[in-house]
Design a protein around this motif. Structure first.
Motif, PDB file in Angstrom:
ATOM      1  N   TRP A   1       0.749  -1.324   0.280  1.00 55.81           N
ATOM      2  CA  TRP A   1      -0.237   0.063   0.286  1.00 55.81           C
ATOM      3  C   TRP A   1       0.769   1.415  -0.421  1.00 55.81           C
ATOM      4  CZ3 TRP A   1      -5.843  -0.142   2.183  1.00 55.81           C
ATOM      5  CH2 TRP A   1      -5.971  -1.447   1.876  1.00 55.81           C
ATOM      6  N   VAL A   2       0.655   1.875  -1.218  1.00 52.52           N
ATOM      7  CA  VAL A   2       1.435   3.135  -1.483  1.00 52.52           C
ATOM      8  C   VAL A   2       0.929   4.234  -1.192  1.00 52.52           C
ATOM      9  CG1 VAL A   2       3.695   3.923  -2.879  1.00 52.52           C
ATOM     10  CG2 VAL A   2       3.216   1.972  -3.132  1.00 52.52           C
ATOM     11  N   ALA A   3       1.438   5.152   0.184  1.00 53.91           N
ATOM     12  CA  ALA A   3      -0.238   5.915   0.531  1.00 53.91           C
ATOM     13  C   ALA A   3       1.211   8.348  -0.665  1.00 53.91           C
ATOM     14  CB  ALA A   3       0.276   6.388   1.690  1.00 53.91           C
TER      15      ALA A   3
ATOM     16  N   LEU B   1      -0.842   7.008   6.819  1.00 52.35           N
ATOM     17  CA  LEU B   1       0.733   6.021   6.626  1.00 52.35           C
ATOM     18  C   LEU B   1      -0.126   5.310   7.896  1.00 52.35           C
ATOM     19  CD1 LEU B   1       3.755   7.197   6.299  1.00 52.35           C
ATOM     20  CD2 LEU B   1       2.603   5.283   4.870  1.00 52.35           C
ATOM     21  N   GLU B   2      -0.034   5.817   9.426  1.00 52.19           N
ATOM     22  CA  GLU B   2      -0.264   5.120  10.632  1.00 52.19           C
ATOM     23  C   GLU B   2      -2.023   4.669   9.937  1.00 52.19           C
ATOM     24  OE1 GLU B   2      -0.641   2.876  13.691  1.00 52.19           O
ATOM     25  OE2 GLU B   2       0.910   4.080  12.768  1.00 52.19           O
ATOM     26  N   LEU B   3      -2.962   5.467   9.256  1.00 55.47           N
ATOM     27  CA  LEU B   3      -4.279   4.379   9.125  1.00 55.47           C
ATOM     28  C   LEU B   3      -4.289   3.462   8.105  1.00 55.47           C
ATOM     29  CD1 LEU B   3      -6.177   8.161   8.295  1.00 55.47           C
ATOM     30  CD2 LEU B   3      -7.000   6.766  10.453  1.00 55.47           C
ATOM     31  N   CYS B   4      -3.297   3.568   7.116  1.00 52.24           N
ATOM     32  CA  CYS B   4      -2.974   2.134   6.409  1.00 52.24           C
ATOM     33  C   CYS B   4      -2.683   1.435   6.569  1.00 52.24           C
ATOM     34  CB  CYS B   4      -1.952   2.814   5.116  1.00 52.24           C
ATOM     35  SG  CYS B   4      -2.484   3.830   4.535  1.00 52.24           S
ATOM     36  N   ARG B   5      -1.556   1.276   8.354  1.00 55.72           N
ATOM     37  CA  ARG B   5      -0.813   0.493   8.553  1.00 55.72           C
ATOM     38  C   ARG B   5      -2.109   0.079   9.895  1.00 55.72           C
ATOM     39  NH1 ARG B   5       2.947   4.805   9.918  1.00 55.72           N
ATOM     40  NH2 ARG B   5       4.855   3.541   8.450  1.00 55.72           N
ATOM     41  N   LEU B   6      -3.197   0.648  10.642  1.00 52.81           N
ATOM     42  CA  LEU B   6      -3.679  -0.349  11.505  1.00 52.81           C
ATOM     43  C   LEU B   6      -5.385  -1.030  10.500  1.00 52.81           C
ATOM     44  CD1 LEU B   6      -4.788   2.673  13.807  1.00 52.81           C
ATOM     45  CD2 LEU B   6      -3.991   0.720  14.254  1.00 52.81           C
TER      46      LEU B   6
END
Length: 201
Positions: free
Chosen positions: A35-37, A56-61
């Motif tokens: 996933w590339v933000a 980025l943190e939302l993607c990690r979650l």
């Protein structure tokens, strides 16, 4: 190694993104989907931008616990607009033995000729198109065929999911429930940090 790249602003990431990543992983026999933000998308501003660190943190979650997926900060660390060709070249230098598959929606693929160095993008990655209502496959095929051989692009099937990040931001602002539309961990983070000016209910 067959690696898929799912780019976007992810503002916020939602179940549509997860389904897209999963279907590409399964149908293309991928070993991982990154996933590339985008820090700074070149063709449009990020509406209600939280900043790249929050996104980025939302993607990690969103992907937490799913070993098929990983989050890349390759564009977050780079100054200037987040051009795909630059991202692909950097990833090729980091994982040189990998085959890269760029995952895009049909609406995005239809405008592919206007990207920076589109032919170079097709040299660096196979463009994989998720069909979407409103953009015909024939239109996308015509655009891509003008730039490269047919083996540099393909299509995959994805269930139609009527969720968008814009819709979710509006629901948060108005206090409407977002349950079942994005992962609970994402919803919790949005509420904890008071993002988008409301509550996820």
């Amino acid at each position: 190694m067959r690696v898929g790249l799912l780019g976007g602003t992810f503002n916020p990431p939602h179940l549509g993104h997860l389904v897209c990543a999963q279907e590409a992983y399964l149908q293309l026999g991928l070993e991982q989907v990154l996933w590339v933000a985008a820090r700074l998308p070149p063709h449009k501003a990020v509406d209600d931008d939280l900043g790249i660190d929050h996104r980025l943190e939302l993607c990690r979650l969103a992907i937490d616990g799913d070993r098929r997926f990983a989050v890349s900060d390759v564009e977050a660390r780079r100054d200037g607009p987040s051009y795909t060709v630059d991202t692909l070249q950097e990833l090729h230098s980091k994982i040189p033995d990998s085959d890269l598959f760029l995952l895009v929606g049909a609406d995005v693929a239809a405008g592919f000729a206007g990207w920076r160095e589109p032919q170079r993008v097709l040299e660096l990655a196979t463009v994989v198109v998720a069909q979407r209502p409103g953009t015909s496959r024939a239109v996308v095929e015509d655009v891509l065929a003008r730039l490269a051989d047919a083996d540099r692009f393909c299509f995959f099937d994805m269930p139609e999911i009527g969720i968008s990040s814009t819709m979710l931001r509006e629901r948060v602002r108005s206090g409407e429930s977002t349950q079942y539309l994005m992962p609970d961990a994402v919803r919790g983070y949005v509420d904890q940090h008071h993002l988008y000016g409301g509550t996820t209910q």
